[in-house]
Design an enzyme around this catalytic site. Structure first.
Site, PDB file in Angstrom:
ATOM      1  N   LYS A  74       7.565   3.666  15.555  1.00  0.00           N
ATOM      2  CA  LYS A  74       7.174   5.315  15.190  1.00  0.00           C
ATOM      3  C   LYS A  74       7.917   6.175  15.968  1.00  0.00           C
ATOM      4  CE  LYS A  74       3.265   4.016  13.073  1.00  0.00           C
ATOM      5  NZ  LYS A  74       2.783   4.661  11.866  1.00  0.00           N
ATOM      6  N   THR A  75       8.346   7.317  15.080  1.00  0.00           N
ATOM      7  CA  THR A  75       8.997   8.376  15.761  1.00  0.00           C
ATOM      8  C   THR A  75       8.089   9.937  15.615  1.00  0.00           C
ATOM      9  OG1 THR A  75      10.063   9.049  13.671  1.00  0.00           O
ATOM     10  CG2 THR A  75      10.905   7.483  14.998  1.00  0.00           C
TER      11      THR A  75
ATOM     12  N   LYS B 117       3.375   2.189  19.788  1.00  0.00           N
ATOM     13  CA  LYS B 117       3.468   1.173  18.786  1.00  0.00           C
ATOM     14  C   LYS B 117       4.977   1.293  18.322  1.00  0.00           C
ATOM     15  CE  LYS B 117       1.229  -0.604  14.661  1.00  0.00           C
ATOM     16  NZ  LYS B 117       0.319  -0.193  13.755  1.00  0.00           N
TER      17      LYS B 117
ATOM     18  N   THR C 190       0.814  -1.203   0.044  1.00  0.00           N
ATOM     19  CA  THR C 190       0.021  -0.090  -0.013  1.00  0.00           C
ATOM     20  C   THR C 190       0.978   1.264   0.064  1.00  0.00           C
ATOM     21  OG1 THR C 190      -0.209  -0.188   2.614  1.00  0.00           O
ATOM     22  CG2 THR C 190      -1.995  -1.156   1.191  1.00  0.00           C
TER      23      THR C 190
ATOM     24  N   ARG D 253      -8.785   2.488   4.185  1.00  0.00           N
ATOM     25  CA  ARG D 253      -7.301   2.729   3.763  1.00  0.00           C
ATOM     26  C   ARG D 253      -7.692   3.782   2.372  1.00  0.00           C
ATOM     27  NH1 ARG D 253      -2.759  -0.049   5.080  1.00  0.00           N
ATOM     28  NH2 ARG D 253      -3.062  -1.936   6.237  1.00  0.00           N
TER      29      ARG D 253
ATOM     30  N   GLN E 297      -7.810 -13.226   1.653  1.00  0.00           N
ATOM     31  CA  GLN E 297      -6.573 -13.666   2.464  1.00  0.00           C
ATOM     32  C   GLN E 297      -6.616 -15.311   2.537  1.00  0.00           C
ATOM     33  OE1 GLN E 297      -4.592 -11.255   5.264  1.00  0.00           O
ATOM     34  NE2 GLN E 297      -3.880 -13.090   6.628  1.00  0.00           N
TER      35      GLN E 297
ATOM     36  N   ASP F 261      -2.742  -9.323  15.115  1.00  0.00           N
ATOM     37  CA  ASP F 261      -4.047  -8.673  14.437  1.00  0.00           C
ATOM     38  C   ASP F 261      -4.528  -9.361  13.204  1.00  0.00           C
ATOM     39  OD1 ASP F 261      -1.680  -8.050  12.637  1.00  0.00           O
ATOM     40  OD2 ASP F 261      -2.233  -6.033  12.448  1.00  0.00           O
TER      41      ASP F 261
ATOM     42  N   HIS G 262       7.979  -0.584   6.517  1.00  0.00           N
ATOM     43  CA  HIS G 262       8.567   0.130   7.680  1.00  0.00           C
ATOM     44  C   HIS G 262       9.013  -1.040   8.662  1.00  0.00           C
ATOM     45  CE1 HIS G 262       4.896  -0.644  10.092  1.00  0.00           C
ATOM     46  NE2 HIS G 262       4.226   0.086   9.162  1.00  0.00           N
TER      47      HIS G 262
ATOM     48  N   HIS H  52       6.836  -3.861   9.757  1.00  0.00           N
ATOM     49  CA  HIS H  52       6.582  -4.780   9.027  1.00  0.00           C
ATOM     50  C   HIS H  52       7.500  -6.132   9.179  1.00  0.00           C
ATOM     51  CE1 HIS H  52       4.198  -1.593   6.206  1.00  0.00           C
ATOM     52  NE2 HIS H  52       3.577  -2.171   6.800  1.00  0.00           N
TER      53      HIS H  52
ATOM     54  N   LYS I 238      -7.038  -0.973  11.636  1.00  0.00           N
ATOM     55  CA  LYS I 238      -7.103   0.386  11.070  1.00  0.00           C
ATOM     56  C   LYS I 238      -8.464   0.972  11.638  1.00  0.00           C
ATOM     57  CE  LYS I 238      -3.599   0.164   8.759  1.00  0.00           C
ATOM     58  NZ  LYS I 238      -2.338   0.972   9.014  1.00  0.00           N
TER      59      LYS I 238
END
Length: 414
Positions: free
Chosen positions: A239-240, A236, A41, A87, A172, A193, A46, A49, A83
């Site tokens: 993340k920054t 999480k 997507t 998306r 899926q 998840d 990142h 993942h 989410k």
């Protein structure tokens, strides 16, 4: 327990399994083929993942066969799991371009050899599906009541769940079914998840290919999930303030990637060593029992080396040493190039910090200066009207800007 599964447990990769004993027995008996999926997507993965792909390498090292499924088909819909809203739809052309970029990133990390590890794209069997046939053949195997019990759907029902997203679990599950038939895949791994989607695939294989005891034995399927990785503060992981820590250096520069790991909280160091490196547990324990700052530096180098290569990790380490201790190589620090005529006219301190991307705006820079968090070549500057001139340059004719304790930028003038 099977040795490979035991390794995953010891390193923190184990949350739920559909049949732990059955999977363990099968893995003791023979190598298994498994898969982990990700949807393209965006143009880059990142670090969040990557947890299942680290597990993929552990399983492959134990003699099993891994498939990285890149969802060129499912990305056309988008997974609602985790989410809060639907998306954003992206074009098929963008999805295809993202597939190639992510495939290249995973190839660098995994090393697709076509035998023990390779990639697949579910666009190959999803793009041309006949909708009516799919509903008759696959949709008839699903209970809407059961689907609505899964956390991913229950949370979204409160805010709104589109029909297109509701189909995601079927697709899926169908991926698992297709991979089972194409490559004898018997195991899907992923984040916790994904539990509902993974168990749906296990159930679909049983419904479509089972029936007798003999057939069930031939068409075994299992699901294994990993905990969603959070930091010690409950936020999480990955993340920054700037957002996600991407693998693409154009989105997250290698120096920033290195610094993310160098600056993790003390309680997270050992956990992240276990998840994001392949160092033996005994070595990790020894490293973490010593100087915590040296342990963080080692963690940063190891992860950066795995994602970007040893040469880039060495450069980032040299840049960090130059920034924080005055040693190392300044040229490896994040660098901003300006013209000498700009300096001759005088540069406003606030705009300089903003141009160097150490602050988001001049207002942020003002607050930084007022809080004594801004420094030029190691000297704190507290005057918001300060003008930077040639007199501020160091012996190399450069500036090193510091924002707070952890953010640096080298400024060179041409």
């Amino acid at each position: 327990m099977n040795k490979a599964l035991e390794t995953l447990k010891q390193r923190g990769f184990f949350a739920q399994c559909t049949d732990e004993k059955g999977l363990s027995d099968l893995m003791d008996k023979e190598p298994v083929t498994f898969y982990v999926g990700c949807d393209p997507t965006g143009p880059s993965l990142h670090i969040g993942h990557m947890v299942p792909f680290f597990a993929l390498r552990h399983l492959r090292n134990a003699g099993h066969r891994g498939i990285a499924l890149i969802g060129g088909g499912t990305a056309r819909i988008g997974d609602p799991s985790g989410k809060t809203e639907m998306r954003k739809m992206i074009s098929y052309e963008d999805i295809d371009a993202n597939v190639e970029k992510i495939k290249a990133q995973l190839d660098r990390f995994i090393g697709f050899d076509g035998e023990t590890a390779f990639s697949e794209n579910n666009k190959n069997w999803l793009a041309d599906l006949n909708y009516i046939d799919f509903l008759r053949d696959i949709g008839s195997c699903f209970s809407v009541n059961k689907m609505l019990t899964f956390e991913a759907y229950r949370q979204r029902l409160e805010r709104g769940l589109s029909f297109i997203e509701f189909n995601y679990q079927l697709l899926q599950a169908y991926d698992f079914y297709c991979l089972h038939q194409r490559h004898n895949v018997v195991l899907q791994i992923g984040g916790d998840d994904q539990w509902g989607n993974i168990t749906a695939g296990v159930d679909l294989i049983r419904r479509k290919l089972g029936g007798t005891t003999e057939l069930n034995a031939l068409h075994q399927a299992y699901g294994l999930t990993f905990p969603l990785i959070t930091r010690s503060d409950g936020k999480k992981m990955g993340k920054t303030e700037k957002g996600a820590v991407f693998l693409d250096p154009a989105l997250t520069p290698v120096f920033d990637f290195f610094q993310y790991w160098r600056n993790v909280a003390d309680p997270d160091v050992e956990k992240f060593f276990k998840l994001f490196t392949f160092l033996p547990l005994e070595e990790i324990s020894e490293i973490c029992s010593g100087n915590i700052n040296q342990a963080k530096e080692k963690l940063a180098w190891e992860v950066t080396s795995l994602i970007h290569g040893k040469e880039e990790a060495d450069k980032a380490l040299a840049g960090a040493k130059a920034a924080f201790s005055g040693e190392g190589d300044k040229s490896q620090m994040p660098t901003l190039e300006l013209s000498m005529p700009e300096l001759e006219g005088g540069l406003g301190l606030l705009s300089l910090f903003t141009t160097a991307k150490l602050t988001a705006s001049n207002a942020d820079a003002r607050r930084l200066v007022q809080q004594n968090g801004a420094a030029l070549n190691g000297k704190v500057v507290s005057d918001v009207k300060y003008t930077v001139t040639r007199a501020d340059l160091d012996s190399d004719g450069e500036l090193v800007l510091r924002a707070g304790k952890k953010k640096f930028c080298r400024v060179v003038f041409n």
